[in-house]
Design a protein around this motif. Structure first.
Motif, PDB file in Angstrom:
ATOM      1  N   ALA A  46       0.821  -1.216   0.000  1.00 23.53           N
ATOM      2  CA  ALA A  46       0.000   0.000   0.000  1.00 23.53           C
ATOM      3  C   ALA A  46       0.856   1.267   0.000  1.00 23.53           C
ATOM      4  O   ALA A  46       0.339   2.332  -0.259  1.00 23.53           O
ATOM      5  CB  ALA A  46      -0.949   0.003   1.191  1.00 23.53           C
ATOM      6  N   GLY A  47       2.133   1.157   0.338  1.00 23.88           N
ATOM      7  CA  GLY A  47       2.996   2.328   0.316  1.00 23.88           C
ATOM      8  C   GLY A  47       3.531   2.694   1.674  1.00 23.88           C
ATOM      9  O   GLY A  47       3.431   1.934   2.632  1.00 23.88           O
ATOM     10  N   ARG A  48       4.103   3.890   1.725  1.00 29.46           N
ATOM     11  CA  ARG A  48       4.685   4.355   2.985  1.00 29.46           C
ATOM     12  C   ARG A  48       4.353   5.818   3.192  1.00 29.46           C
ATOM     13  O   ARG A  48       4.175   6.573   2.239  1.00 29.46           O
ATOM     14  CB  ARG A  48       6.176   4.103   3.024  1.00 29.46           C
ATOM     15  CG  ARG A  48       6.946   4.808   1.959  1.00 29.46           C
ATOM     16  CD  ARG A  48       8.387   4.352   1.940  1.00 29.46           C
ATOM     17  NE  ARG A  48       9.187   5.403   1.326  1.00 29.46           N
ATOM     18  CZ  ARG A  48      10.468   5.536   1.478  1.00 29.46           C
ATOM     19  NH1 ARG A  48      11.125   4.692   2.237  1.00 29.46           N
ATOM     20  NH2 ARG A  48      11.117   6.503   0.904  1.00 29.46           N
ATOM     21  N   ILE A  49       4.275   6.191   4.460  1.00 33.36           N
ATOM     22  CA  ILE A  49       3.912   7.552   4.851  1.00 33.36           C
ATOM     23  C   ILE A  49       5.011   8.090   5.755  1.00 33.36           C
ATOM     24  O   ILE A  49       5.378   7.421   6.732  1.00 33.36           O
ATOM     25  CB  ILE A  49       2.578   7.563   5.626  1.00 33.36           C
ATOM     26  CG1 ILE A  49       1.452   7.003   4.782  1.00 33.36           C
ATOM     27  CG2 ILE A  49       2.249   8.969   6.120  1.00 33.36           C
ATOM     28  CD1 ILE A  49       0.186   6.749   5.567  1.00 33.36           C
ATOM     29  N   PRO A  50       5.531   9.285   5.467  1.00 40.33           N
ATOM     30  CA  PRO A  50       6.516   9.854   6.392  1.00 40.33           C
ATOM     31  C   PRO A  50       5.865  10.118   7.753  1.00 40.33           C
ATOM     32  O   PRO A  50       4.820  10.766   7.838  1.00 40.33           O
ATOM     33  CB  PRO A  50       6.928  11.168   5.738  1.00 40.33           C
ATOM     34  CG  PRO A  50       6.430  11.101   4.331  1.00 40.33           C
ATOM     35  CD  PRO A  50       5.292  10.142   4.315  1.00 40.33           C
ATOM     36  N   VAL A  51       6.454   9.603   8.811  1.00 35.05           N
ATOM     37  CA  VAL A  51       5.921   9.812  10.161  1.00 35.05           C
ATOM     38  C   VAL A  51       5.798  11.306  10.442  1.00 35.05           C
ATOM     39  O   VAL A  51       4.796  11.766  10.987  1.00 35.05           O
ATOM     40  CB  VAL A  51       6.822   9.124  11.215  1.00 35.05           C
ATOM     41  CG1 VAL A  51       6.431   9.545  12.626  1.00 35.05           C
ATOM     42  CG2 VAL A  51       6.750   7.622  11.074  1.00 35.05           C
ATOM     43  N   GLY A  52       6.799  12.073  10.052  1.00 37.71           N
ATOM     44  CA  GLY A  52       6.783  13.514  10.292  1.00 37.71           C
ATOM     45  C   GLY A  52       5.623  14.228   9.623  1.00 37.71           C
ATOM     46  O   GLY A  52       5.171  15.274  10.070  1.00 37.71           O
ATOM     47  N   ARG A  53       5.089  13.667   8.569  1.00 35.54           N
ATOM     48  CA  ARG A  53       3.969  14.279   7.834  1.00 35.54           C
ATOM     49  C   ARG A  53       2.683  14.235   8.662  1.00 35.54           C
ATOM     50  O   ARG A  53       1.763  15.018   8.447  1.00 35.54           O
ATOM     51  CB  ARG A  53       3.787  13.543   6.503  1.00 35.54           C
ATOM     52  CG  ARG A  53       2.646  14.028   5.642  1.00 35.54           C
ATOM     53  CD  ARG A  53       2.962  15.409   5.105  1.00 35.54           C
ATOM     54  NE  ARG A  53       1.950  15.883   4.195  1.00 35.54           N
ATOM     55  CZ  ARG A  53       0.817  16.466   4.558  1.00 35.54           C
ATOM     56  NH1 ARG A  53       0.523  16.616   5.829  1.00 35.54           N
ATOM     57  NH2 ARG A  53      -0.041  16.901   3.667  1.00 35.54           N
ATOM     58  N   LEU A  54       2.626  13.338   9.628  1.00 37.28           N
ATOM     59  CA  LEU A  54       1.414  13.184  10.425  1.00 37.28           C
ATOM     60  C   LEU A  54       1.294  14.223  11.534  1.00 37.28           C
ATOM     61  O   LEU A  54       0.252  14.306  12.176  1.00 37.28           O
ATOM     62  CB  LEU A  54       1.368  11.772  11.036  1.00 37.28           C
ATOM     63  CG  LEU A  54       1.375  10.630  10.031  1.00 37.28           C
ATOM     64  CD1 LEU A  54       1.437   9.296  10.754  1.00 37.28           C
ATOM     65  CD2 LEU A  54       0.167  10.705   9.113  1.00 37.28           C
ATOM     66  N   TYR A  74      10.003  11.251  13.992  1.00 39.28           N
ATOM     67  CA  TYR A  74       9.487  11.310  15.360  1.00 39.28           C
ATOM     68  C   TYR A  74      10.082  12.479  16.139  1.00 39.28           C
ATOM     69  O   TYR A  74       9.392  13.105  16.945  1.00 39.28           O
ATOM     70  CB  TYR A  74       9.776  10.006  16.107  1.00 39.28           C
ATOM     71  CG  TYR A  74       8.818   8.889  15.780  1.00 39.28           C
ATOM     72  CD1 TYR A  74       7.534   8.884  16.312  1.00 39.28           C
ATOM     73  CD2 TYR A  74       9.192   7.847  14.955  1.00 39.28           C
ATOM     74  CE1 TYR A  74       6.640   7.856  16.023  1.00 39.28           C
ATOM     75  CE2 TYR A  74       8.312   6.814  14.662  1.00 39.28           C
ATOM     76  CZ  TYR A  74       7.045   6.828  15.193  1.00 39.28           C
ATOM     77  OH  TYR A  74       6.157   5.817  14.903  1.00 39.28           O
ATOM     78  N   ALA A  75      11.344  12.789  15.902  1.00 42.08           N
ATOM     79  CA  ALA A  75      12.006  13.867  16.637  1.00 42.08           C
ATOM     80  C   ALA A  75      11.394  15.239  16.344  1.00 42.08           C
ATOM     81  O   ALA A  75      11.492  16.140  17.164  1.00 42.08           O
ATOM     82  CB  ALA A  75      13.498  13.887  16.299  1.00 42.08           C
ATOM     83  N   GLY A  76      10.744  15.388  15.214  1.00 45.39           N
ATOM     84  CA  GLY A  76      10.154  16.666  14.847  1.00 45.39           C
ATOM     85  C   GLY A  76       8.695  16.830  15.254  1.00 45.39           C
ATOM     86  O   GLY A  76       8.115  17.896  15.066  1.00 45.39           O
TER      87      GLY A  76
END
Length: 85
Positions: A46-54, A74-76
């Motif tokens: 299905a793909g991947r999502i940048p954690v920071g985008r959330l 996660y750090a951001g």
């Protein structure tokens, strides 16, 4: 005046995905770290999502600083995105 985002996300910590591969094998969602590009939630097939985008509520997508924030993963993230308390 204070503004609150009601359309943001609570982001699961990476540890939530630990052990999924035992039950789901290669179909398990997982976190991948990409040097200089942050972490991604990977959903096989299905793909991947940048954690920071959330966790970028309130930031403009056309601002290069937002891209840098996303790349921190996660750090951001704003602490409230990870800890609802």
């Amino acid at each position: 005046m204070r503004y609150y985002s009601c359309d943001s996300h609570v982001v699961e910590p990476a540890a939530v995905f630990d052990g999924f591969e035992r039950e789901f094998g290669s179909r398990a969602p997982r976190i991948e770290s990409v040097p200089d590009n942050g972490e991604f939630i990977v959903f096989p097939k299905a793909g991947r999502i940048p954690v920071g985008r959330l966790g970028i509520a309130g930031h403009r997508l056309d601002d290069p600083a937002t891209d840098a924030l996303i790349a921190r993963g996660y750090a951001g993230l704003n602490p409230g995105v990870l800890d609802p308390a």
